[in-house]
Design a protein around this motif. Structure first.
Motif, PDB file in Angstrom:
ATOM      1  N   ASN A 158       1.643  -0.429   6.650  1.00  0.00           N
ATOM      2  CA  ASN A 158       0.209  -0.639   6.833  1.00  0.00           C
ATOM      3  C   ASN A 158       0.011  -2.101   7.203  1.00  0.00           C
ATOM      4  O   ASN A 158       0.746  -2.965   6.726  1.00  0.00           O
ATOM      5  N   LYS A 159      -0.986  -2.390   8.035  1.00  0.00           N
ATOM      6  CA  LYS A 159      -1.290  -3.783   8.336  1.00  0.00           C
ATOM      7  C   LYS A 159      -1.600  -4.481   7.016  1.00  0.00           C
ATOM      8  O   LYS A 159      -2.564  -4.130   6.337  1.00  0.00           O
ATOM      9  N   PRO A 160      -0.812  -5.480   6.618  1.00  0.00           N
ATOM     10  CA  PRO A 160      -0.847  -5.941   5.225  1.00  0.00           C
ATOM     11  C   PRO A 160      -1.977  -6.886   4.869  1.00  0.00           C
ATOM     12  O   PRO A 160      -2.097  -7.262   3.702  1.00  0.00           O
ATOM     13  N   TYR A 161      -2.818  -7.254   5.824  1.00  0.00           N
ATOM     14  CA  TYR A 161      -3.903  -8.188   5.493  1.00  0.00           C
ATOM     15  C   TYR A 161      -5.284  -7.557   5.565  1.00  0.00           C
ATOM     16  O   TYR A 161      -6.278  -8.235   5.325  1.00  0.00           O
ATOM     17  N   ASN A 162      -5.376  -6.278   5.887  1.00  0.00           N
ATOM     18  CA  ASN A 162      -6.695  -5.624   5.827  1.00  0.00           C
ATOM     19  C   ASN A 162      -6.582  -4.161   5.415  1.00  0.00           C
ATOM     20  O   ASN A 162      -7.056  -3.255   6.078  1.00  0.00           O
ATOM     21  N   ILE A 163      -5.988  -3.961   4.248  1.00  0.00           N
ATOM     22  CA  ILE A 163      -5.885  -2.622   3.663  1.00  0.00           C
ATOM     23  C   ILE A 163      -7.201  -2.270   2.985  1.00  0.00           C
ATOM     24  O   ILE A 163      -7.848  -3.122   2.372  1.00  0.00           O
ATOM     25  N   LEU A 164      -7.603  -1.028   3.090  1.00  0.00           N
ATOM     26  CA  LEU A 164      -8.840  -0.580   2.463  1.00  0.00           C
ATOM     27  C   LEU A 164      -8.586  -0.245   0.995  1.00  0.00           C
ATOM     28  O   LEU A 164      -7.673   0.523   0.673  1.00  0.00           O
ATOM     29  N   ALA A 165      -9.379  -0.825   0.103  1.00  0.00           N
ATOM     30  CA  ALA A 165      -9.308  -0.455  -1.309  1.00  0.00           C
ATOM     31  C   ALA A 165      -9.627   1.032  -1.443  1.00  0.00           C
ATOM     32  O   ALA A 165     -10.583   1.536  -0.860  1.00  0.00           O
ATOM     33  N   GLY A 166      -8.809   1.752  -2.180  1.00  0.00           N
ATOM     34  CA  GLY A 166      -8.941   3.193  -2.319  1.00  0.00           C
ATOM     35  C   GLY A 166      -8.015   3.961  -1.405  1.00  0.00           C
ATOM     36  O   GLY A 166      -7.874   5.180  -1.553  1.00  0.00           O
ATOM     37  N   SER A 167      -7.364   3.268  -0.470  1.00  0.00           N
ATOM     38  CA  SER A 167      -6.374   3.915   0.388  1.00  0.00           C
ATOM     39  C   SER A 167      -4.981   3.664  -0.192  1.00  0.00           C
ATOM     40  O   SER A 167      -4.845   3.362  -1.378  1.00  0.00           O
ATOM     41  N   THR A 168      -3.935   3.766   0.618  1.00  0.00           N
ATOM     42  CA  THR A 168      -2.575   3.590   0.132  1.00  0.00           C
ATOM     43  C   THR A 168      -1.855   2.502   0.930  1.00  0.00           C
ATOM     44  O   THR A 168      -2.224   2.184   2.064  1.00  0.00           O
ATOM     45  N   PHE A 169      -0.808   1.963   0.305  1.00  0.00           N
ATOM     46  CA  PHE A 169       0.113   1.061   0.989  1.00  0.00           C
ATOM     47  C   PHE A 169       1.498   1.673   0.938  1.00  0.00           C
ATOM     48  O   PHE A 169       1.956   2.114  -0.125  1.00  0.00           O
ATOM     49  N   THR A 170       2.182   1.692   2.075  1.00  0.00           N
ATOM     50  CA  THR A 170       3.555   2.184   2.157  1.00  0.00           C
ATOM     51  C   THR A 170       4.453   1.061   2.654  1.00  0.00           C
ATOM     52  O   THR A 170       4.127   0.371   3.623  1.00  0.00           O
ATOM     53  N   GLY A 171       5.566   0.874   1.987  1.00  0.00           N
ATOM     54  CA  GLY A 171       6.555  -0.106   2.402  1.00  0.00           C
ATOM     55  C   GLY A 171       7.936   0.511   2.410  1.00  0.00           C
ATOM     56  O   GLY A 171       8.175   1.575   1.821  1.00  0.00           O
ATOM     57  N   GLN A 172       8.857  -0.152   3.094  1.00  0.00           N
ATOM     58  CA  GLN A 172      10.257   0.273   3.125  1.00  0.00           C
ATOM     59  C   GLN A 172      11.129  -0.888   2.649  1.00  0.00           C
ATOM     60  O   GLN A 172      11.049  -1.989   3.194  1.00  0.00           O
ATOM     61  N   VAL A 173      11.950  -0.641   1.640  1.00  0.00           N
ATOM     62  CA  VAL A 173      12.832  -1.658   1.094  1.00  0.00           C
ATOM     63  C   VAL A 173      14.094  -1.736   1.943  1.00  0.00           C
ATOM     64  O   VAL A 173      14.763  -0.723   2.173  1.00  0.00           O
ATOM     65  N   LEU A 174      14.413  -2.962   2.401  1.00  0.00           N
ATOM     66  CA  LEU A 174      15.598  -3.186   3.225  1.00  0.00           C
ATOM     67  C   LEU A 174      16.515  -4.200   2.556  1.00  0.00           C
ATOM     68  O   LEU A 174      16.053  -5.157   1.929  1.00  0.00           O
ATOM     69  N   SER A 218      11.717   3.661  -4.720  1.00  0.00           N
ATOM     70  CA  SER A 218      11.956   3.954  -3.304  1.00  0.00           C
ATOM     71  C   SER A 218      12.707   5.279  -3.164  1.00  0.00           C
ATOM     72  O   SER A 218      13.568   5.614  -3.979  1.00  0.00           O
ATOM     73  N   ASP A 219      12.389   6.026  -2.101  1.00  0.00           N
ATOM     74  CA  ASP A 219      13.025   7.324  -1.883  1.00  0.00           C
ATOM     75  C   ASP A 219      14.354   7.145  -1.142  1.00  0.00           C
ATOM     76  O   ASP A 219      14.866   6.029  -0.984  1.00  0.00           O
ATOM     77  N   ALA A 220      14.929   8.247  -0.676  1.00  0.00           N
ATOM     78  CA  ALA A 220      16.246   8.214  -0.052  1.00  0.00           C
ATOM     79  C   ALA A 220      16.290   7.334   1.184  1.00  0.00           C
ATOM     80  O   ALA A 220      17.363   6.863   1.584  1.00  0.00           O
ATOM     81  N   ASN A 221      15.138   7.101   1.824  1.00  0.00           N
ATOM     82  CA  ASN A 221      15.065   6.281   3.025  1.00  0.00           C
ATOM     83  C   ASN A 221      14.452   4.901   2.761  1.00  0.00           C
ATOM     84  O   ASN A 221      14.081   4.197   3.697  1.00  0.00           O
ATOM     85  N   GLY A 222      14.340   4.548   1.473  1.00  0.00           N
ATOM     86  CA  GLY A 222      13.827   3.229   1.119  1.00  0.00           C
ATOM     87  C   GLY A 222      12.321   3.117   1.074  1.00  0.00           C
ATOM     88  O   GLY A 222      11.796   2.025   0.834  1.00  0.00           O
ATOM     89  N   TYR A 223      11.591   4.215   1.286  1.00  0.00           N
ATOM     90  CA  TYR A 223      10.134   4.167   1.336  1.00  0.00           C
ATOM     91  C   TYR A 223       9.514   4.345  -0.048  1.00  0.00           C
ATOM     92  O   TYR A 223      10.055   5.035  -0.911  1.00  0.00           O
TER      93      TYR A 223
END
Length: 266
Positions: A158-174, A218-223
């Motif tokens: 997600n664009k990390p500087y304008n996330i909507l409160a009440g929505s979700t953030f998804t990241g991938q660990v590398l 994080s899941d099997a793909n790091g998400y």
């Protein structure tokens, strides 16, 4: 598996629960008051190693190993802009840094600090949190969706500087550019923000969660995916996700940290 399927799997796999970790979470900050910048110029920053959810202990920062920004794929070294300060929280005062980011043209600026390892004496373990924060000038996205080549990092989906409160953030660990499965991601709300004028903590706007640290896996793909319940700064720390596991003969937890900013719909 398609990206959509991966995200759905991550959303199902992500866990938000009390974890068997210390109730007070260490979090490296690269703090900026507002990541959405309208005018060019020098943007004030603070680097603090702290517990911002509960306005807890401030840990003494050593000289960072590296501090820079990425803009349009080019690295801007910021080490010469660091100046030592003392930052005061509710419990104590400790060494921190002030700095500034030169904003010269529209686009994203990915701020990165690679701090010196910190010895957590109570556990006899070193902690090094490789931390990213995103700033944008003039609403032109350029770099936020790209990995920055850190030893370990969280890639935002997600664009990390304008996330909507009440929505979700998804990241991938590398780690070394490869996804990491089964990592505990500690989640922190910056309830107390630094006051740039006084280098002290502002009064917290929320209390820490009952039951201890909030964690996703994080899941099997790091998400991982987390629902953002409130506007403000949210931090995510992938614990021990980095490839380096030892420093000066002791265990090292090399963590990937990302801070994102959520906003209420006006």
């Amino acid at each position: 598996m398609s990206l959509r399927s991966q995200l759905l799997a991550a959303a199902c796999a992500a866990v938000c629960a009390a974890a068997p970790l210390p109730a007070a979470a260490h979090f490296q900050l690269v703090f900026v008051e507002d990541p959405l910048v309208e005018a060019a110029g020098d943007l004030p920053l603070r680097l603090v190693f702290w517990h911002p959810f509960e306005n807890g202990q401030v840990m003494a920062m050593g000289q960072p190993q590296a501090f820079y920004a990425i803009s349009r794929g080019k690295r801007i070294d910021l080490m010469d802009r660091l100046a030592p300060i003392t930052f005061t929280g509710a419990e104590n005062a400790a060494a921190a840094y002030e700095a500034s980011l030169p904003i010269t043209r529209p686009g994203d600026y990915v701020l990165v600090v690679e701090p010196a390892p910190y010895l957590e004496e109570a556990e006899d373990v070193f902690i090094q949190q490789l931390t990213k924060v995103y700033v944008n000038h003039a609403q032109l996205p350029t770099d936020w969706m790209e990995p920055q080549g850190l030893a370990t990092e969280i890639l935002p989906l997600n664009k990390p500087y304008n996330i909507l409160a009440g929505s979700t953030f998804t990241g991938q660990v590398l780690s070394d550019g490869a996804p990491v499965a089964g990592v505990e991601i500690e989640i922190e709300y910056m309830a107390a923000e630094p006051d740039l004028a006084t280098n002290t903590a502002k009064p917290p706007t929320a209390g820490p969660m009952r039951g201890g640290s909030v964690v996703a896996i994080s899941d099997a793909n790091g998400y991982f995916t987390f629902g953002i319940p409130k506007a403000g700064w949210w931090g995510f720390a992938a614990l021990g996700s980095g490839p380096v596991k030892e420093h000066q003969g002791k265990e090292l937890s090399q963590d990937a940290v990302i801070w994102v900013r959520a906003w209420d719909v006006q």
